[in-house]
Design an enzyme around this catalytic site. Structure first.
Site, PDB file in Angstrom:
ATOM      1  N   CYS A   1       0.821  -1.227   0.000  1.00 13.41           N
ATOM      2  CA  CYS A   1       0.000   0.000   0.000  1.00 13.41           C
ATOM      3  C   CYS A   1       0.848   1.269   0.000  1.00 13.41           C
ATOM      4  O   CYS A   1       0.339   2.352  -0.292  1.00 13.41           O
ATOM      5  CB  CYS A   1      -0.943   0.002   1.190  1.00 13.41           C
ATOM      6  SG  CYS A   1      -2.179  -1.294   1.080  1.00 13.41           S
TER       7      CYS A   1
ATOM      8  N   HIS B   1      -3.158   7.446   2.536  1.00  9.33           N
ATOM      9  CA  HIS B   1      -3.614   6.144   2.024  1.00  9.33           C
ATOM     10  C   HIS B   1      -5.038   5.914   2.528  1.00  9.33           C
ATOM     11  O   HIS B   1      -5.361   6.218   3.675  1.00  9.33           O
ATOM     12  CB  HIS B   1      -2.666   5.064   2.540  1.00  9.33           C
ATOM     13  CG  HIS B   1      -3.105   3.668   2.222  1.00  9.33           C
ATOM     14  ND1 HIS B   1      -3.475   3.276   0.951  1.00  9.33           N
ATOM     15  CD2 HIS B   1      -3.217   2.564   3.012  1.00  9.33           C
ATOM     16  CE1 HIS B   1      -3.800   1.996   0.975  1.00  9.33           C
ATOM     17  NE2 HIS B   1      -3.668   1.544   2.212  1.00  9.33           N
TER      18      HIS B   1
ATOM     19  N   ASN C   1     -10.120   0.561  -0.647  1.00  8.05           N
ATOM     20  CA  ASN C   1      -8.659   0.510  -0.584  1.00  8.05           C
ATOM     21  C   ASN C   1      -8.129  -0.112  -1.877  1.00  8.05           C
ATOM     22  O   ASN C   1      -8.276  -1.315  -2.097  1.00  8.05           O
ATOM     23  CB  ASN C   1      -8.251  -0.311   0.639  1.00  8.05           C
ATOM     24  CG  ASN C   1      -6.746  -0.399   0.813  1.00  8.05           C
ATOM     25  OD1 ASN C   1      -5.978   0.005  -0.059  1.00  8.05           O
ATOM     26  ND2 ASN C   1      -6.319  -0.936   1.949  1.00  8.05           N
TER      27      ASN C   1
HETATM   28  O1  UT7 Z   1      -4.023  -1.012   3.496  1.00  7.67           O
HETATM   29  C1  UT7 Z   1      -3.175  -1.829   4.245  1.00  7.67           C
HETATM   30  C2  UT7 Z   1      -3.271  -1.504   5.670  1.00  7.67           C
HETATM   31  N1  UT7 Z   1      -4.526  -1.928   6.196  1.00  7.67           N
HETATM   32  C3  UT7 Z   1      -5.158  -1.198   7.104  1.00  7.67           C
HETATM   33  O2  UT7 Z   1      -4.714  -0.131   7.454  1.00  7.67           O
HETATM   34  C4  UT7 Z   1      -6.413  -1.765   7.712  1.00  7.67           C
HETATM   35  C5  UT7 Z   1      -6.319  -1.703   9.223  1.00  7.67           C
HETATM   36  N2  UT7 Z   1      -7.411  -2.338   9.920  1.00  7.67           N
HETATM   37  C6  UT7 Z   1      -8.702  -1.884   9.864  1.00  7.67           C
HETATM   38  O3  UT7 Z   1      -9.003  -0.972   9.120  1.00  7.67           O
HETATM   39  C7  UT7 Z   1      -9.724  -2.473  10.810  1.00  7.67           C
HETATM   40  O4  UT7 Z   1      -9.062  -3.236  11.784  1.00  7.67           O
HETATM   41  C8  UT7 Z   1     -10.782  -3.348  10.105  1.00  7.67           C
HETATM   42  C9  UT7 Z   1     -11.688  -2.476   9.266  1.00  7.67           C
HETATM   43  C10 UT7 Z   1     -10.124  -4.404   9.242  1.00  7.67           C
HETATM   44  C11 UT7 Z   1     -11.669  -4.020  11.173  1.00  7.67           C
HETATM   45  O5  UT7 Z   1     -12.251  -3.048  12.042  1.00  7.67           O
HETATM   46  P1  UT7 Z   1     -12.131  -3.192  13.610  1.00  7.67           P
HETATM   47  O6  UT7 Z   1     -12.865  -2.075  14.205  1.00  7.67           O
HETATM   48  O7  UT7 Z   1     -10.677  -3.354  13.948  1.00  7.67           O
HETATM   49  O8  UT7 Z   1     -12.937  -4.518  13.862  1.00  7.67           O
HETATM   50  P2  UT7 Z   1     -12.477  -5.831  14.632  1.00  7.67           P
HETATM   51  O9  UT7 Z   1     -11.578  -6.643  13.785  1.00  7.67           O
HETATM   52  O10 UT7 Z   1     -12.001  -5.429  15.997  1.00  7.67           O
HETATM   53  O11 UT7 Z   1     -13.852  -6.569  14.788  1.00  7.67           O
HETATM   54  C12 UT7 Z   1     -14.908  -6.062  15.646  1.00  7.67           C
HETATM   55  C13 UT7 Z   1     -16.117  -6.966  15.528  1.00  7.67           C
HETATM   56  C14 UT7 Z   1     -15.790  -8.444  15.668  1.00  7.67           C
HETATM   57  O12 UT7 Z   1     -16.867  -9.068  16.351  1.00  7.67           O
HETATM   58  P3  UT7 Z   1     -16.742  -9.407  17.910  1.00  7.67           P
HETATM   59  O13 UT7 Z   1     -15.570 -10.335  18.023  1.00  7.67           O
HETATM   60  O14 UT7 Z   1     -16.521  -8.098  18.602  1.00  7.67           O
HETATM   61  O15 UT7 Z   1     -18.063 -10.048  18.210  1.00  7.67           O
HETATM   62  C15 UT7 Z   1     -15.759  -8.941  14.244  1.00  7.67           C
HETATM   63  O16 UT7 Z   1     -16.073 -10.303  14.144  1.00  7.67           O
HETATM   64  O17 UT7 Z   1     -16.692  -6.798  14.237  1.00  7.67           O
HETATM   65  C16 UT7 Z   1     -16.837  -8.103  13.618  1.00  7.67           C
HETATM   66  N3  UT7 Z   1     -16.691  -7.926  12.205  1.00  7.67           N
HETATM   67  C17 UT7 Z   1     -17.718  -7.613  11.403  1.00  7.67           C
HETATM   68  N4  UT7 Z   1     -19.027  -7.415  11.643  1.00  7.67           N
HETATM   69  C18 UT7 Z   1     -19.811  -7.107  10.601  1.00  7.67           C
HETATM   70  C19 UT7 Z   1     -15.554  -7.996  11.466  1.00  7.67           C
HETATM   71  N5  UT7 Z   1     -15.824  -7.755  10.157  1.00  7.67           N
HETATM   72  C20 UT7 Z   1     -17.168  -7.511  10.107  1.00  7.67           C
HETATM   73  C21 UT7 Z   1     -18.036  -7.195   9.065  1.00  7.67           C
HETATM   74  N6  UT7 Z   1     -19.341  -6.984   9.350  1.00  7.67           N
HETATM   75  N7  UT7 Z   1     -17.621  -7.041   7.784  1.00  7.67           N
END
Ligand code: UT7
Length: 333
Positions: free
Chosen positions: A115, A255, A285
């Site tokens: 990225c 980004h 992205n």
């Molecule tokens: O470009 C390269 C670099 N990449 C990045 O910079 C991306 C960095 N990471 C992120 O942007 C975020 O971590 C994500 C968007 C990937 C995820 O967001 P988050 O707020 O960190 O969510 P999380 O992984 O902590 O998940 C929170 C909850 C979980 O459920 P529980 O365990 O709290 O019950 C996940 O299972 O959200 C759930 N979840 C979803 N729910 C509905 C994860 N994906 C989804 C989804 N829809 N698509």
């Protein structure tokens, strides 16, 4: 002799026509528009038709760039393509773009900074130009991220889209252009963000396909924490070494991986939100493509002499920032 600066003298871009909405994705996996918008800030993303590759998007962007800058392709001396998703493992996408656009006198190569790829390409092209040997270089940066996205994995499939940007870089003795680029790497990030299969370790096989190893794997929270800190750190470091304060910045171009990362970066830089260029809502992205696409879509706002800070973070981990002084007013027709 006066210092040679490397200047972006034109920009173009391309996104495919097909749109994948949050509603479409919520029919594939257990997710919804509310979650994706509040956690990531993406509403829709563009998808390249199957059977087409990165070079198709790069060719369209490069042809537009040559038209709007009155450039003859045979004058181009180098074509550099920053991508993680070339058409083939080999040959390079750059060689295909050069062939399709008539850049018959150019050296060509692909480079991969994930990225942060566009920032890596900027540092590379700037030094080619500063050497005095090259006068016209085409840089294409972008990805077909949907080709490596697992549409059964709700934690990654809403994030990515396809698109690319293209810039023309030329020498100038004016105090403009690519003023500085700061690049960093921490290879311990490997396990948190990578594509496991298809390289020389896990060679493509029925097993790697069955295990979904040819898609992006990401430990989202771990990557988020590092991106949010290290992008802002890189901006602060490059501003400090160029004696820039927040007041000097006309535009921040981050980004586009997550709206929350973009907002946190702007906040730490103490830059007004109106100065932050954002297109994540409609593009997602696009990896190497995010920054040049964002510049292209906001070209009309940019003025000669504007101070821009670009920043990115991605797999590797690789990340960094660039300081540009924009070289022309508004949109080139
Ligand atoms: O470009 C390269 C670099 N990449 C990045 O910079 C991306 C960095 N990471 C992120 O942007 C975020 O971590 C994500 C968007 C990937 C995820 O967001 P988050 O707020 O960190 O969510 P999380 O992984 O902590 O998940 C929170 C909850 C979980 O459920 P529980 O365990 O709290 O019950 C996940 O299972 O959200 C759930 N979840 C979803 N729910 C509905 C994860 N994906 C989804 C989804 N829809 N698509």
């Amino acid at each position: 002799m006066d210092k040679i600066n490397a200047v972006i003298t034109g920009i173009a871009g391309y996104v495919p026509e097909d749109i994948l909405t949050n509603e479409d994705i919520s029919k594939m996996v257990d997710t919804n528009d509310e979650w994706i918008m509040s956690r990531v800030g993406i509403k829709e993303r563009r998808v390249l038709k199957k059977g087409l590759g990165l070079s198709c998007m790069g060719t369209k962007a490069a042809n537009d760039l040559f038209a709007k800058t009155n450039t003859k392709p045979e004058e181009i001396e180098a074509v550099i393509c920053a991508t993680t998703t070339p058409d083939y493992t080999f040959p390079t996408a750059a060689s295909m773009i050069a062939c399709n656009t008539g850049c018959v006198n150019a050296l060509t190569f692909d480079m991969q900074g994930a990225c942060a790829g566009f920032l890596y390409a900027l540092e590379t092209v700037a030094n080619y130009i500063r050497s005095g040997r090259y006068k016209k270089i085409l840089v294409v940066a972008g990805d077909v991220m949907t080709s490596i996205t697992d549409y059964t994995d709700r934690t990654t499939c809403p994030l990515f889209g396809d698109g690319c940007g293209a810039i023309l870089v030329e020498p100038s003795h004016e105090d403009l252009g690519i003023m500085d680029v700061l690049l960093k790497t921490d290879g311990t990030g490997l396990e948190h963000l990578h594509m496991k299969g298809g390289g020389s370790v896990y060679r493509a096989s029925y097993k790697t396909v069955d295990k979904h190893m040819h898609f992006v794997y990401q430990d989202g929270q771990y990557v988020f924490k590092h991106a949010v800190t290290l992008m802002a750190d890189a901006c602060i470091e490059i501003m400090k070494r160029s004696n820039l304060t927040s007041d000097d910045i006309d535009w921040v171009v981050p980004h586009q991986a997550n709206r929350r990362i973009i907002d946190a970066t702007a906040k730490r830089l103490d830059v007004d939100e109106n100065k932050v260029l954002i297109n994540i809502e409609n593009r997602g992205n696009t990896s190497s493509g995010t920054i040049p696409l964002c510049l292209w879509e906001n070209e009309d706002k940019l003025k000669k002499g504007d101070t821009l800070i670009l920043t990115a973070f991605g797999a590797g981990f690789t990340w960094g920032a660039a300081y540009l002084k924009w070289a022309y007013d508004g949109k080139k027709a």
